[in-house]
Design a protein around this motif. Structure first.
Motif, PDB file in Angstrom:
ATOM      1  N   ASN A   1      -0.162   4.110   1.221  1.00 37.06           N
ATOM      2  CA  ASN A   1      -0.530   4.903   2.390  1.00 37.06           C
ATOM      3  C   ASN A   1      -0.242   4.117   3.671  1.00 37.06           C
ATOM      4  O   ASN A   1      -0.061   2.884   3.640  1.00 37.06           O
ATOM      5  N   ARG A   2      -0.271   4.841   4.783  1.00 34.57           N
ATOM      6  CA  ARG A   2      -0.223   4.221   6.113  1.00 34.57           C
ATOM      7  C   ARG A   2      -1.314   4.895   6.951  1.00 34.57           C
ATOM      8  O   ARG A   2      -1.023   5.571   7.923  1.00 34.57           O
ATOM      9  N   CYS A   3      -2.563   4.714   6.547  1.00 36.77           N
ATOM     10  CA  CYS A   3      -3.660   5.463   7.166  1.00 36.77           C
ATOM     11  C   CYS A   3      -3.754   5.205   8.671  1.00 36.77           C
ATOM     12  O   CYS A   3      -3.626   4.067   9.116  1.00 36.77           O
TER      13      CYS A   3
ATOM     14  N   PHE B   1      -6.323   5.214  10.380  1.00 32.60           N
ATOM     15  CA  PHE B   1      -7.550   4.492  10.723  1.00 32.60           C
ATOM     16  C   PHE B   1      -7.620   3.122  10.059  1.00 32.60           C
ATOM     17  O   PHE B   1      -8.646   2.454  10.116  1.00 32.60           O
ATOM     18  N   CYS B   2      -6.536   2.675   9.399  1.00 31.17           N
ATOM     19  CA  CYS B   2      -6.609   1.436   8.605  1.00 31.17           C
ATOM     20  C   CYS B   2      -6.962   0.229   9.473  1.00 31.17           C
ATOM     21  O   CYS B   2      -6.430   0.070  10.582  1.00 31.17           O
TER      22      CYS B   2
ATOM     23  N   CYS C   1       0.847  -1.201   0.000  1.00 34.11           N
ATOM     24  CA  CYS C   1       0.000   0.000   0.000  1.00 34.11           C
ATOM     25  C   CYS C   1       0.876   1.241   0.000  1.00 34.11           C
ATOM     26  O   CYS C   1       1.943   1.260   0.607  1.00 34.11           O
TER      27      CYS C   1
ATOM     28  N   ASN D   1      -7.325   3.541  -2.958  1.00 33.26           N
ATOM     29  CA  ASN D   1      -6.903   4.842  -2.427  1.00 33.26           C
ATOM     30  C   ASN D   1      -6.702   5.854  -3.563  1.00 33.26           C
ATOM     31  O   ASN D   1      -6.298   6.990  -3.312  1.00 33.26           O
TER      32      ASN D   1
ATOM     33  N   ARG E   1      -6.042  -2.650   9.232  1.00 34.63           N
ATOM     34  CA  ARG E   1      -4.952  -3.613   9.414  1.00 34.63           C
ATOM     35  C   ARG E   1      -3.962  -3.182  10.494  1.00 34.63           C
ATOM     36  O   ARG E   1      -3.100  -3.974  10.861  1.00 34.63           O
TER      37      ARG E   1
ATOM     38  N   GLY F   1      -4.406  -4.125   1.629  1.00 36.91           N
ATOM     39  CA  GLY F   1      -3.478  -3.490   0.704  1.00 36.91           C
ATOM     40  C   GLY F   1      -4.235  -2.785  -0.402  1.00 36.91           C
ATOM     41  O   GLY F   1      -5.464  -2.854  -0.468  1.00 36.91           O
TER      42      GLY F   1
HETATM   43  S1  SF4 Z   1      -6.921   2.159   4.651  1.00 40.23           S
HETATM   44 FE1  SF4 Z   1      -6.452   1.428   2.576  1.00 40.23          FE
HETATM   45  S2  SF4 Z   1      -5.128   3.046   1.732  1.00 40.23           S
HETATM   46 FE2  SF4 Z   1      -5.101   3.289   3.946  1.00 40.23          FE
HETATM   47  S3  SF4 Z   1      -3.307   2.109   4.662  1.00 40.23           S
HETATM   48 FE3  SF4 Z   1      -5.133   0.777   4.800  1.00 40.23          FE
HETATM   49  S4  SF4 Z   1      -5.119  -0.359   2.890  1.00 40.23           S
HETATM   50 FE4  SF4 Z   1      -3.783   1.425   2.572  1.00 40.23          FE
END
Ligand code: SF4
Length: 197
Positions: free
Chosen positions: A23-25, A27-28, A21, A100, A30, A72
């Motif tokens: 990004n490293r959101c 709120f993700c 990915c 994203n 994961r 991802g």
């Molecule tokens: S929410 Fe989506 S874009 Fe953001 S880190 Fe997680 S997988 Fe990546």
């Protein structure tokens, strides 16, 4: 435990094509998690092949939608995703991607054009109304992420791809209103979704 390539939630089948990915959101789903809805979505044995995914899909008409969404960003596997879309459509199924919006930056220029006729729906995570807010919330790992995401959305509109923006409701009313104005300016709808704890 076996890696999860596909997983069912409700009437939809979700495809976990990659853990990569851009990004490293903050709120993700994961973050700090091994599983989502009980499914282990970290691909410890590597990314699945198109054939492995197709074998698990079987008859796509069994599902409301086949959705590219896992731990991802699916457009890292753009070609694989498009091949799977063809398989699903040839058998009367429907497809969607949750992205994203960095596809044109990370996969290939012209990514939005390539989605036409392949994805029945494209959900683009907008998440913020300005680059500063986006960078703080989504912590992109590539240059030009916010601008690239907006350009991708414009391209979806240009190529007639059924796309919409989404934001998570935790960003607050004022920011949601600003995102709504930005979505209206770009010319695609905005959907507000609840944050997944
Ligand atoms: S929410 Fe989506 S874009 Fe953001 S880190 Fe997680 S997988 Fe990546």
């Amino acid at each position: 435990m076996k890696d999860t390539y596909t997983y069912q939630i409700g009437n939809n089948l979700y495809i976990n094509l990659t853990n990569r990915c851009s990004n490293r959101c903050t709120f993700c789903v994961r973050n700090g998690k091994e599983t989502y809805e009980g499914y282990p979505l970290w691909l410890k044995g590597g990314e699945p092949t198109v054939e492995q995914v197709i074998a698990e899909i079987g008859d796509p008409k069994r599902f409301g939608e086949v959705v590219f969404c896992g731990f991802g960003e699916p457009t890292y596997r753009l070609d694989a995703m498009l091949e799977i879309c063809d398989y699903v459509h040839e058998r009367g199924g429907r497809t969607r991607v949750n992205t994203n919006g960095h596809g044109a930056l990370i996969a290939d220029m012209g990514a939005a054009e390539k989605l036409k006729g392949k994805l029945d729906g494209v959900n683009i995570s907008l998440n913020a109304s300005t680059k500063e807010r986006y960078d703080a919330l989504c912590r992109p790992q590539i240059e030009g992420a916010f601008e690239g995401m907006l350009a991708f959305a414009r391209d979806c509109k240009k190529w007639g791809v059924n796309a919409w923006f989404s934001v998570v409701d935790c960003i607050g009313e004022e920011e949601i209103a600003a995102c709504r104005a930005l979505a209206a300016f770009i010319g695609i709808p905005l959907r507000v979704r609840p944050m997944i704890e």
